[in-house]
Design a protein around this motif. Structure first.
Motif, PDB file in Angstrom:
ATOM      1  N   GLU A 268       9.375 -25.930 -16.422  1.00 44.32           N
ATOM      2  CA  GLU A 268       9.371 -24.880 -15.415  1.00 44.32           C
ATOM      3  C   GLU A 268       8.151 -23.978 -15.573  1.00 44.32           C
ATOM      4  O   GLU A 268       7.548 -23.548 -14.581  1.00 44.32           O
ATOM      5  CB  GLU A 268      10.658 -24.056 -15.518  1.00 44.32           C
ATOM      6  CG  GLU A 268      10.743 -22.873 -14.553  1.00 44.32           C
ATOM      7  CD  GLU A 268      10.759 -23.274 -13.091  1.00 44.32           C
ATOM      8  OE1 GLU A 268      10.691 -22.377 -12.244  1.00 44.32           O
ATOM      9  OE2 GLU A 268      10.820 -24.480 -12.790  1.00 44.32           O
ATOM     10  N   ARG A 269       7.750 -23.706 -16.804  1.00 46.23           N
ATOM     11  CA  ARG A 269       6.543 -22.902 -17.025  1.00 46.23           C
ATOM     12  C   ARG A 269       5.317 -23.613 -16.457  1.00 46.23           C
ATOM     13  O   ARG A 269       4.482 -22.993 -15.785  1.00 46.23           O
ATOM     14  CB  ARG A 269       6.350 -22.631 -18.520  1.00 46.23           C
ATOM     15  CG  ARG A 269       7.419 -21.747 -19.147  1.00 46.23           C
ATOM     16  CD  ARG A 269       7.101 -21.468 -20.610  1.00 46.23           C
ATOM     17  NE  ARG A 269       8.271 -20.941 -21.292  1.00 46.23           N
ATOM     18  CZ  ARG A 269       8.927 -21.575 -22.268  1.00 46.23           C
ATOM     19  NH1 ARG A 269       8.491 -22.755 -22.707  1.00 46.23           N
ATOM     20  NH2 ARG A 269       9.988 -21.044 -22.825  1.00 46.23           N
ATOM     21  N   TYR A 270       5.200 -24.916 -16.737  1.00 51.93           N
ATOM     22  CA  TYR A 270       4.068 -25.670 -16.213  1.00 51.93           C
ATOM     23  C   TYR A 270       4.106 -25.731 -14.684  1.00 51.93           C
ATOM     24  O   TYR A 270       3.064 -25.646 -14.023  1.00 51.93           O
ATOM     25  CB  TYR A 270       4.075 -27.096 -16.773  1.00 51.93           C
ATOM     26  CG  TYR A 270       3.577 -27.197 -18.198  1.00 51.93           C
ATOM     27  CD1 TYR A 270       2.345 -26.682 -18.572  1.00 51.93           C
ATOM     28  CD2 TYR A 270       4.341 -27.843 -19.168  1.00 51.93           C
ATOM     29  CE1 TYR A 270       1.889 -26.780 -19.882  1.00 51.93           C
ATOM     30  CE2 TYR A 270       3.895 -27.952 -20.481  1.00 51.93           C
ATOM     31  CZ  TYR A 270       2.668 -27.417 -20.830  1.00 51.93           C
ATOM     32  OH  TYR A 270       2.216 -27.520 -22.124  1.00 51.93           O
TER      33      TYR A 270
ATOM     34  N   ILE B 201       2.926 -18.149 -21.680  1.00 53.78           N
ATOM     35  CA  ILE B 201       2.855 -18.129 -23.141  1.00 53.78           C
ATOM     36  C   ILE B 201       3.601 -16.918 -23.692  1.00 53.78           C
ATOM     37  O   ILE B 201       4.301 -17.006 -24.713  1.00 53.78           O
ATOM     38  CB  ILE B 201       1.383 -18.131 -23.600  1.00 53.78           C
ATOM     39  CG1 ILE B 201       0.739 -19.476 -23.271  1.00 53.78           C
ATOM     40  CG2 ILE B 201       1.270 -17.848 -25.097  1.00 53.78           C
ATOM     41  CD1 ILE B 201      -0.762 -19.507 -23.445  1.00 53.78           C
ATOM     42  N   THR B 202       3.455 -15.770 -23.012  1.00 55.46           N
ATOM     43  CA  THR B 202       4.177 -14.570 -23.454  1.00 55.46           C
ATOM     44  C   THR B 202       5.682 -14.796 -23.425  1.00 55.46           C
ATOM     45  O   THR B 202       6.400 -14.431 -24.366  1.00 55.46           O
ATOM     46  CB  THR B 202       3.824 -13.366 -22.548  1.00 55.46           C
ATOM     47  OG1 THR B 202       2.410 -13.168 -22.559  1.00 55.46           O
ATOM     48  CG2 THR B 202       4.506 -12.099 -23.050  1.00 55.46           C
TER      49      THR B 202
ATOM     50  N   ARG C 238       6.537 -24.550 -30.254  1.00 54.43           N
ATOM     51  CA  ARG C 238       6.157 -25.929 -29.962  1.00 54.43           C
ATOM     52  C   ARG C 238       5.518 -26.029 -28.578  1.00 54.43           C
ATOM     53  O   ARG C 238       4.511 -26.724 -28.392  1.00 54.43           O
ATOM     54  CB  ARG C 238       7.391 -26.829 -30.047  1.00 54.43           C
ATOM     55  CG  ARG C 238       7.110 -28.304 -29.795  1.00 54.43           C
ATOM     56  CD  ARG C 238       8.374 -29.133 -29.941  1.00 54.43           C
ATOM     57  NE  ARG C 238       8.109 -30.549 -29.698  1.00 54.43           N
ATOM     58  CZ  ARG C 238       9.045 -31.482 -29.734  1.00 54.43           C
ATOM     59  NH1 ARG C 238      10.306 -31.160 -30.008  1.00 54.43           N
ATOM     60  NH2 ARG C 238       8.735 -32.737 -29.487  1.00 54.43           N
ATOM     61  N   TRP C 239       6.101 -25.323 -27.611  1.00 53.38           N
ATOM     62  CA  TRP C 239       5.535 -25.361 -26.256  1.00 53.38           C
ATOM     63  C   TRP C 239       4.167 -24.692 -26.225  1.00 53.38           C
ATOM     64  O   TRP C 239       3.246 -25.173 -25.568  1.00 53.38           O
ATOM     65  CB  TRP C 239       6.472 -24.660 -25.266  1.00 53.38           C
ATOM     66  CG  TRP C 239       5.996 -24.780 -23.848  1.00 53.38           C
ATOM     67  CD1 TRP C 239       6.272 -25.777 -22.964  1.00 53.38           C
ATOM     68  CD2 TRP C 239       5.098 -23.880 -23.165  1.00 53.38           C
ATOM     69  NE1 TRP C 239       5.621 -25.557 -21.777  1.00 53.38           N
ATOM     70  CE2 TRP C 239       4.889 -24.407 -21.860  1.00 53.38           C
ATOM     71  CE3 TRP C 239       4.473 -22.684 -23.522  1.00 53.38           C
ATOM     72  CZ2 TRP C 239       4.081 -23.767 -20.926  1.00 53.38           C
ATOM     73  CZ3 TRP C 239       3.650 -22.055 -22.594  1.00 53.38           C
ATOM     74  CH2 TRP C 239       3.469 -22.587 -21.304  1.00 53.38           C
ATOM     75  N   ILE C 240       4.030 -23.579 -26.944  1.00 57.17           N
ATOM     76  CA  ILE C 240       2.748 -22.870 -26.966  1.00 57.17           C
ATOM     77  C   ILE C 240       1.657 -23.757 -27.550  1.00 57.17           C
ATOM     78  O   ILE C 240       0.545 -23.849 -27.027  1.00 57.17           O
ATOM     79  CB  ILE C 240       2.863 -21.559 -27.760  1.00 57.17           C
ATOM     80  CG1 ILE C 240       3.851 -20.601 -27.080  1.00 57.17           C
ATOM     81  CG2 ILE C 240       1.493 -20.892 -27.898  1.00 57.17           C
ATOM     82  CD1 ILE C 240       4.124 -19.337 -27.869  1.00 57.17           C
ATOM     83  N   ARG C 241       1.988 -24.427 -28.649  1.00 55.09           N
ATOM     84  CA  ARG C 241       1.004 -25.342 -29.252  1.00 55.09           C
ATOM     85  C   ARG C 241       0.645 -26.470 -28.289  1.00 55.09           C
ATOM     86  O   ARG C 241      -0.519 -26.859 -28.177  1.00 55.09           O
ATOM     87  CB  ARG C 241       1.556 -25.915 -30.558  1.00 55.09           C
ATOM     88  CG  ARG C 241       1.585 -24.933 -31.730  1.00 55.09           C
ATOM     89  CD  ARG C 241       2.012 -25.659 -32.997  1.00 55.09           C
ATOM     90  NE  ARG C 241       2.001 -24.798 -34.168  1.00 55.09           N
ATOM     91  CZ  ARG C 241       0.930 -24.522 -34.917  1.00 55.09           C
ATOM     92  NH1 ARG C 241      -0.239 -25.055 -34.575  1.00 55.09           N
ATOM     93  NH2 ARG C 241       1.023 -23.753 -35.970  1.00 55.09           N
ATOM     94  N   GLY C 242       1.664 -27.010 -27.599  1.00 56.24           N
ATOM     95  CA  GLY C 242       1.404 -28.071 -26.634  1.00 56.24           C
ATOM     96  C   GLY C 242       0.527 -27.590 -25.487  1.00 56.24           C
ATOM     97  O   GLY C 242      -0.395 -28.297 -25.051  1.00 56.24           O
TER      98      GLY C 242
END
Length: 461
Positions: free
Chosen positions: A11-13, A305-306, A315-319
């Motif tokens: 959903e973020r993407y 990201i926030t 994990r999502w932030i790193r991805g």
């Protein structure tokens, strides 16, 4: 499928991709309408009044900095609070920001009321025509009105970005561009003068954000709604203080990168003459295109990201970071090859002037500057998303000022490419420091455990 049922990472993407796409569409439409509006306005007001308009328009660039970073602080605070489900805190940030900017708006209006009538604008602009002399003071007041509207409209845009709905702002901006063009035609046809032209071109977008964006935001985010009993409790000192503390850091980071991006033409002009800037300026117009597109793609990831940070989704932030780096490298390689091979031919065809074709050395130095801009864009997106502003403001400003000082004292016997290379060195050091800070933040977050313990407050080292 409802939004709640969607995977949070996907959903973020999705939201970031929607915002990036709409931003690009809005920019394309802005460029297209600009191609129509500039000759239309020039034909109507004539060269002298057109020059007044262009000169006054430079003041609009200060909208970005004249809110003292409150918009940045509000976006960061709203994203953090909404990300962890604290909608009361997000609401406090929203209304406190409007209260603070409201004070700035009153100050700007008061200064305009007191100062503009006392300025000898006719002499300042060396005006000759009767029409220009009659329009200059009202046009200056119209410019102040546009600045005031821009300050308030900017908060609406930041609020949509904070809740990852920037695509709605971009859609409103598309509508505003067409409305602005229609009003410009009306101004020309009805002979309404330069002040009306200034407002039609510069103020319509902010009016659309305020008149349509605020109701849409309140409808989409029910938790922003207030009643008379809660409005004064929502605007509180603690929230305002937090906005200012973060905002000043964010503003410092913005000023630092603005200083880097805009110092080279001034340095070349002061050392080699204004004519020497022309080939570099034309080249930078080309180099700005891929950077602008990359910015539109990356900027929606800041609030995403926030939000992921507040939910402990390292994990999502790193991805997301890996995807940003990969995409940035791809854009950098393709853009650099195209610029190095094609820039002389494109500039010669575009300008129809051999004098504006830059040297091979200037093209190489400027291409490196562009690539450093890509690196900076990725790094700042990650640091902004993690609410890390102070480093960018502190070492960013110091390195930018230091590079400019060194570039200013190099001998005039050296070619202007050396100025670009000196700025590149300062820019590269800034990017290296940012990269070190990113690695340190990731290491610190990972150290807190596999479950990832989020950072609740921005860094104020």
């Amino acid at each position: 499928m409802s939004e709640k049922a969607l995977d949070p990472g996907r959903e973020r993407y999705r939201r970031a991709a929607s915002t990036a796409t709409m931003n690009i569409v809005a920019q394309v439409i802005q460029l297209a309408t600009g191609l129509i509006s500039v000759p239309l306005a020039l034909g109507y007001v004539g060269p002298e009044r057109f020059g007044i308009w262009m000169t006054l328009s430079t003041a609009l660039a200060f909208i970005t900095f004249s809110d003292f970073g409150i918009g940045i602080g509000m976006q960061d605070s709203m994203s953090r609070h909404a990300g962890k489900g604290d909608y009361k805190g997000a609401r406090n940030a929203f209304y406190s920001a409007f209260a603070l900017v409201g004070v700035i708006v009153l100050v700007v209006m008061l200064m305009g009321y007191l100062i503009v009538p006392r300025l000898n604008l006719v002499s300042l602009f060396s005006l000759r025509s009767v029409e220009s002399r009659a329009d200059i003071a009202p046009a200056a007041i119209a410019t102040i009105a546009v600045i005031v509207l821009g300050l308030l409209g900017g908060l609406v845009q930041r609020a949509f970005n904070a809740v990852q709905e920037g695509f709605l702002v971009a859609a409103l901006q598309v509508f505003a561009r067409f409305l602005s063009l229609a009003l410009l035609f009306a101004v020309v046809r009805l002979q309404l003068g330069l002040p009306a032209l200034v407002f039609a071109v510069g103020g319509v977008a902010s009016c659309v954000l305020l008149l349509m964006g605020i109701p849409l935001l309140l409808y989409r985010q029910k938790w922003l709604s207030l009643n008379r009993q809660t409005i004064f409790a929502t605007i509180n000192r603690e929230s305002a203080k937090g906005l200012l503390s973060v905002g000043v850091m964010g503003l410092g980071a913005s000023v630092a990168i603005y200083f880097v991006n805009n110092s080279i033409p001034f340095l070349i002009s002061s050392k080699y003459g204004a004519e020497s800037v022309a080939d570099f300026a034309v080249l930078m117009k080309l180099l700005a295109i891929p950077g602008m597109l990359l910015t539109y793609v990356l900027s929606p990831l800041w609030p995403a990201i926030t939000e992921a940070n507040q939910k402990g989704d390292l994990r999502w932030i790193r991805g997301a970071y890996r995807k940003c780096v990969t995409g940035c490298i791809a854009v950098a390689v393709v853009s650099s090859i195209v610029i190095l091979l094609c820039a002389p031919f494109v500039i010669k065809y575009w300008t129809n002037s051999e004098k504006l074709v830059p040297t091979e050395q200037l093209i190489i130095a400027s291409t490196v500057f562009m690539m450093l801009g890509f690196w900076n864009a990725v790094a700042s997106t990650i640091l902004n998303g993690l609410s890390q502003f102070k480093g960018q403001a502190s070492y960013g400003l110091l390195l930018a000022i230091g590079a400019v000082i060194v570039a200013a004292i190099i001998p005039s016997s050296l070619s202007k490419e050396y100025i670009v290379w000196v700025i590149n060195i300062g820019f590269a050091l800034r990017c290296i420091f940012m990269q070190i800070e990113i690695n340190a933040r990731f290491a610190a977050l990972s150290h807190k455990g596999a479950a990832y313990s989020k950072i609740d407050e921005p860094s104020i080292l």
